[in-house]
Design an enzyme around this catalytic site. Structure first.
Site, mmCIF file in Angstrom:
data_model
loop_
_atom_site.group_PDB
_atom_site.id
_atom_site.type_symbol
_atom_site.label_atom_id
_atom_site.label_comp_id
_atom_site.label_asym_id
_atom_site.label_seq_id
_atom_site.Cartn_x
_atom_site.Cartn_y
_atom_site.Cartn_z
ATOM 1 N N ARG A 74 0.881 -1.108 0.016
ATOM 2 C CA ARG A 74 -0.033 -0.089 -0.022
ATOM 3 C C ARG A 74 0.809 1.282 -0.026
ATOM 4 N NH1 ARG A 74 -1.812 2.565 4.425
ATOM 5 N NH2 ARG A 74 -1.925 0.607 5.661
ATOM 6 N N TYR A 127 -14.841 15.771 -16.861
ATOM 7 C CA TYR A 127 -15.046 14.301 -16.477
ATOM 8 C C TYR A 127 -16.181 14.362 -15.241
ATOM 9 C CZ TYR A 127 -15.419 9.535 -15.348
ATOM 10 O OH TYR A 127 -15.864 8.370 -15.022
ATOM 11 N N ASP A 197 -5.922 17.087 -15.823
ATOM 12 C CA ASP A 197 -6.129 15.869 -16.139
ATOM 13 C C ASP A 197 -5.698 15.615 -17.722
ATOM 14 O OD1 ASP A 197 -7.460 13.542 -17.402
ATOM 15 O OD2 ASP A 197 -9.140 13.629 -16.055
ATOM 16 N N LYS A 222 -7.627 4.148 -19.584
ATOM 17 C CA LYS A 222 -7.569 4.645 -20.992
ATOM 18 C C LYS A 222 -6.341 4.430 -21.762
ATOM 19 C CE LYS A 222 -11.700 5.784 -19.543
ATOM 20 N NZ LYS A 222 -11.571 6.099 -18.280
HETATM 21 C C1 LIG Z 1 -10.900 12.290 -18.728
HETATM 22 C C2 LIG Z 1 -11.133 11.514 -17.380
HETATM 23 N N1 LIG Z 1 -10.561 11.509 -16.228
HETATM 24 C C3 LIG Z 1 -10.765 10.531 -15.332
HETATM 25 C C4 LIG Z 1 -11.499 9.495 -15.592
HETATM 26 C C5 LIG Z 1 -11.758 8.583 -14.454
HETATM 27 O O1 LIG Z 1 -10.857 7.353 -14.564
HETATM 28 P P1 LIG Z 1 -11.247 5.951 -13.990
HETATM 29 O O2 LIG Z 1 -12.635 5.243 -14.564
HETATM 30 O O3 LIG Z 1 -10.076 4.925 -14.506
HETATM 31 O O4 LIG Z 1 -11.602 6.218 -12.552
HETATM 32 C C6 LIG Z 1 -12.101 9.601 -16.931
HETATM 33 C C7 LIG Z 1 -12.946 8.017 -17.066
HETATM 34 O O5 LIG Z 1 -13.783 8.050 -18.030
HETATM 35 C C8 LIG Z 1 -11.829 10.280 -17.853
HETATM 36 O O6 LIG Z 1 -12.641 10.310 -18.878
#
Ligand SMILES: Cc1ncc(COP(=O)(O)O)c(C=O)c1O
Length: 408
Positions: A74, A127, A197, A222
């Site tokens: 962890r 998001y 992000d 992704k």
């Molecule tokens: C731009 C973006 N950031 C964060 C996330 C969250 O990621 P996770 O589904 O791996 O928690 C997503 C999920 O679709 C996303 O498209």
């Protein structure tokens, strides 16, 4: 020495400690590490082992495990550390923290850095999960959030308060494909921790730290992983102070990545550059084809000269990404027919997979919203999002074309 009983031998299985060099990153699935003496173990309790970017004396000699300091997964694990160091290297950061998902990384960063009364300036088009987190931090922690369009650095300057702690942005936003002027927006908030992000762009198309970002977050689920077979997230830091602050609280939160997930992301990352090239070229081809189709009223893709942020994209991205969206003349009904008619592509919520995925927010994720509320979120009733895969572009287009014919 007397031989142990079968019951004991089944527990204490000898295994090789290879002296050769493994070609690939080994999977250290174990959660616990053993020590030879008390002093070594005590040192491991004192703090994290080797964090990238920390000099010798802090425990980092480049082999990731100087002084045998891995203690408990962890806190740190060699396979997870390999992923953290690899993403930090691609992003140009000093180190990283890998999490169980993109939301794990985002929440770890926000919850580590924000206190009650702090103020956040955030891009409006984010998001959905990040929006929900910010709303929860507002309601439960008394954090205040000002949303800005992301199109105007003046808006950021006007929103600044003495309590502003974080500026939160996305390199390419979802599903509008808005590309923001990262250098200008970050420069508009000096002294504020900028968190970007970079999931849609990946470090191959954009490196926000080069534009002044302090923290870069990824859903490694992704493009980094790339095969829709793993959930993971990574937060990369531009300086060791922030890394340490987030590491301390993140390892307590327990959102850290599982070693096997880290291993899968590392395996996916080996082909990231090839996949990104194909995602981008396929998306450009489809954006051109869709733009010429009579059932389509608009196409949103930063690679099109008609895109409002085309010039910004040319400046800060080295490729326009694999996600595009378009508007169907037939609105909500046409959108639903379209997503139910694709055959090669799949109706699925994610992106960054080798397979092409389609989504129609108005009949799925955003089905409860009326046209006006959808419009406020930058989504039309006939907006379809395509996360373009790496299949042959002609095969993807013939699938989309037959679905467009059905959608009218
Ligand atoms: C731009 C973006 N950031 C964060 C996330 C969250 O990621 P996770 O589904 O791996 O928690 C997503 C999920 O679709 C996303 O498209």
């Amino acid at each position: 020495m007397t031989e142990h009983h079968r019951e004991t031998r089944a527990v204490h299985v000898p295994f090789p400690q290879p002296t050769g060099r493994a070609l690939n990153v080994p999977l250290f699935q174990g959660g616990v590490f053993a020590f030879d003496d008390a002093e070594e173990m005590a040192a491991a309790f004192d703090g994290p082992p080797a964090m990238a970017g920390q000099g010798e004396g802090d425990g980092n000699t480049g082999d990731g495990n100087a002084r045998g300091a891995f203690l408990y997964s962890r806190l740190a694990n060699p396979t997870v550390r390999a992923l953290e160091d690899a993403v930090a290297d691609l992003e140009g950061g000093v180190g990283a923290l890998a999490a169980g998902s993109g939301m794990g990384a985002i929440n770890t960063v926000l919850r580590a850095l924000l206190r009650t009364g702090d103020h956040v300036i955030a891009q409006r088009c984010l998001y959905g999960g990040t929006h929900t987190t910010l709303r929860e931090l507002t309601e439960r922690w008394g954090v205040e959030v000002t949303y800005v369009s992301g199109d105007d650095p003046g808006e950021v300057r006007a929103a600044l308060r003495p309590t502003t702690r974080i500026l939160y942005l996305e390199t390419i936003a979802n599903p509008t494909t808005q590309v923001i002027d990262l250098p200008a927006l970050i420069a508009a908030a000096p002294g504020v921790v900028s968190v970007v992000d970079n999931t849609f762009a990946t470090p191959l198309l954009c490196r926000p730290i080069e534009y002044g970002a302090d923290v870069v977050v990824h859903s490694a689920t992704k493009y980094l992983g790339g095969h829709a077979d793993v959930l993971a997230g990574v937060a990369v830091f531009a300086d060791t102070g922030l890394l340490r602050e987030v590491w301390d609280s993140g390892t307590e939160l327990g959102a850290t990545a599982d070693p096997f997930a880290a291993w899968l992301v590392l395996r996916g990352m080996a082909t990231l550059s090839l996949r990104m090239e194909r995602h981008c070229s396929n998306a450009q081809t489809l954006a051109d084809c869709l733009s010429a189709h009579p059932a389509v009223t608009a196409v949103h893709y930063p690679g099109l000269p008609s895109h409002p942020n085309h010039e910004i994209g040319r400046r800060i991205l080295s490729g326009s990404g694999g996600v595009l969206s378009f508007e169907l003349a037939g609105g909500r009904t046409a959108g639903r027919t379209f997503i139910e008619s694709v055959r090669l592509a799949s109706l699925a919520a994610s992106l960054g997979d080798v397979k092409t995925l389609v989504m129609h927010p108005a009949s799925t994720s955003h089905r409860k919203l009326d046209a006006a509320t959808l419009a406020a979120a930058g989504i039309g009733e006939g907006t379809v999002r395509i996360a373009v895969g790496i299949e042959h572009p002609e095969d993807i287009w013939s699938d989309l074309e037959q679905a467009l014919t059905k959608a009218g």
